[in-house]
Motif scaffolding. Structure first.
Motif, short mmCIF file in Angstrom:
data_model
loop_
_atom_site.label_atom_id
_atom_site.label_comp_id
_atom_site.label_asym_id
_atom_site.label_seq_id
_atom_site.Cartn_x
_atom_site.Cartn_y
_atom_site.Cartn_z
N ILE A 45 51.47 32.53 50.24
CA ILE A 45 51.47 34.00 50.24
C ILE A 45 51.38 34.52 48.81
O ILE A 45 50.66 35.48 48.52
N PHE A 46 52.09 33.87 47.88
CA PHE A 46 52.09 34.31 46.49
C PHE A 46 50.70 34.25 45.88
O PHE A 46 50.24 35.23 45.27
N ILE A 47 49.99 33.14 46.06
CA ILE A 47 48.68 33.01 45.43
C ILE A 47 47.66 33.94 46.08
O ILE A 47 46.76 34.47 45.41
N ILE A 48 47.79 34.20 47.38
CA ILE A 48 46.87 35.11 48.05
C ILE A 48 47.11 36.54 47.60
O ILE A 48 46.17 37.29 47.31
N VAL A 49 48.39 36.94 47.50
CA VAL A 49 48.71 38.30 47.07
C VAL A 49 48.28 38.55 45.63
O VAL A 49 47.67 39.57 45.32
N THR A 50 48.58 37.61 44.74
CA THR A 50 48.21 37.80 43.34
C THR A 50 46.69 37.77 43.14
O THR A 50 46.15 38.51 42.32
N SER A 51 46.00 36.95 43.91
CA SER A 51 44.54 36.92 43.84
C SER A 51 43.96 38.23 44.36
O SER A 51 42.96 38.73 43.84
N THR A 125 50.29 32.94 39.22
CA THR A 125 50.70 33.64 37.99
C THR A 125 49.52 33.80 37.05
O THR A 125 49.37 34.83 36.39
N GLY A 126 48.66 32.78 37.00
CA GLY A 126 47.44 32.88 36.20
C GLY A 126 46.56 34.03 36.65
O GLY A 126 45.98 34.74 35.83
N MET A 127 46.47 34.26 37.97
CA MET A 127 45.68 35.37 38.47
C MET A 127 46.28 36.72 38.06
O MET A 127 45.56 37.68 37.79
N LEU A 128 47.61 36.78 37.99
CA LEU A 128 48.25 38.01 37.53
C LEU A 128 47.93 38.28 36.06
O LEU A 128 47.70 39.43 35.65
N LEU A 129 47.92 37.21 35.26
CA LEU A 129 47.55 37.37 33.85
C LEU A 129 46.10 37.83 33.73
O LEU A 129 45.79 38.72 32.92
N PHE A 130 45.22 37.25 34.53
CA PHE A 130 43.83 37.70 34.55
C PHE A 130 43.76 39.18 34.96
O PHE A 130 42.95 39.94 34.42
N LEU A 146 37.09 35.91 27.48
CA LEU A 146 37.37 34.68 26.73
C LEU A 146 38.84 34.59 26.35
O LEU A 146 39.46 33.53 26.47
N LEU A 147 39.41 35.71 25.89
CA LEU A 147 40.82 35.74 25.54
C LEU A 147 41.68 35.49 26.78
O LEU A 147 42.65 34.73 26.73
N ALA A 148 41.32 36.12 27.88
CA ALA A 148 42.07 35.96 29.13
C ALA A 148 42.03 34.51 29.59
O ALA A 148 43.06 33.94 30.00
N THR A 149 40.85 33.90 29.51
CA THR A 149 40.71 32.50 29.93
C THR A 149 41.57 31.58 29.07
O THR A 149 42.22 30.67 29.59
#
Length: 203
Positions: A45-51, A125-130, A146-149
């Motif tokens: 659920i976490f990865i789907i919501v953040t994505s 969490t990576g998707m949230l940073l993106f 590039l910075l985000a990646t």
């Protein structure tokens, strides 16, 4: 409704999960895997919501990827599907990354399922940073991909390495290599699948 209430709960919901994963990802995910599964949001659920949050921001600001292929090719269609379904795509990518992690860190003591749980939290969490970088990019018009990646790669390598042990530099190095190999093999598999479909359609 129960899952929605759990996500929004202040002490055990998504805000608590995000804070835990940003400050001490390895420690908190290890606790989730081995001790207490009630405080963090369920990994899928976490990865789907953040994505979904990331996808909503990129669509709102019209930040779209350029696949550079023929408009009607299977490869372009697959890449478009990946871009439109980041939640499911990240889960599939996690399988590839998990394979490389399991291969390179056989002595970690974690099984493949536990590694996938960890990757759902870390990649979410990576998707949230993106999403944060996409929001800034949409507001300012500055290209920050590039910075985000780079930031997401550093975070994921740090979080995975911390989960695997975190006492040796090799843990973080293996984490980064496995993450990159997983992304490359996932992308290559998607391109190969598209090529095979196009070749079959032309035959």
């Amino acid at each position: 409704m129960h899952e929605i209430q759990h996500i929004l709960h202040f002490e055990k919901g998504i805000l608590y999960t995000i804070k835990a994963l940003l400050l001490r990802p390895g420690q908190n995910i290890r606790a989730f895997v081995s001790e207490d599964r009630s405080r963090l949001v369920k990994p899928i659920i976490f990865i789907i919501v953040t994505s979904l949050i990331y996808t909503s921001i990129t669509h709102f600001f019209h930040i779209e990827g350029n696949h550079g292929g023929p408009a009607h090719s299977a490869t372009t269609a697959i890449m478009s599907w990946i871009e439109s379904h980041y939640g499911y795509s990240n889960i599939i990518m996690g399988i590839f990354i998990g394979f490389w992690l399991k291969l390179m860190c056989r002595k970690s003591g974690y099984n493949f399922f536990e590694i996938l749980i960890m990757l759902c939290f870390v990649m979410g969490t990576g998707m949230l940073l993106f999403a944060v970088f996409a929001l800034v990019e949409g507001i300012t018009g500055t290209n920050l991909i590039l910075l985000a990646t780079a930031v997401v790669l550093i975070y994921c390598s740090w979080a995975i390495g911390q989960f695997l042990g975190g006492k040796k530099f090799a843990s973080y190095l293996y984490a980064m290599i496995a993450y990159l190999l997983g992304m490359i093999s996932f992308t290559a598999s998607a391109i190969l699948l598209g090529f095979l479909i196009d070749s079959f359609n032309k035959a």
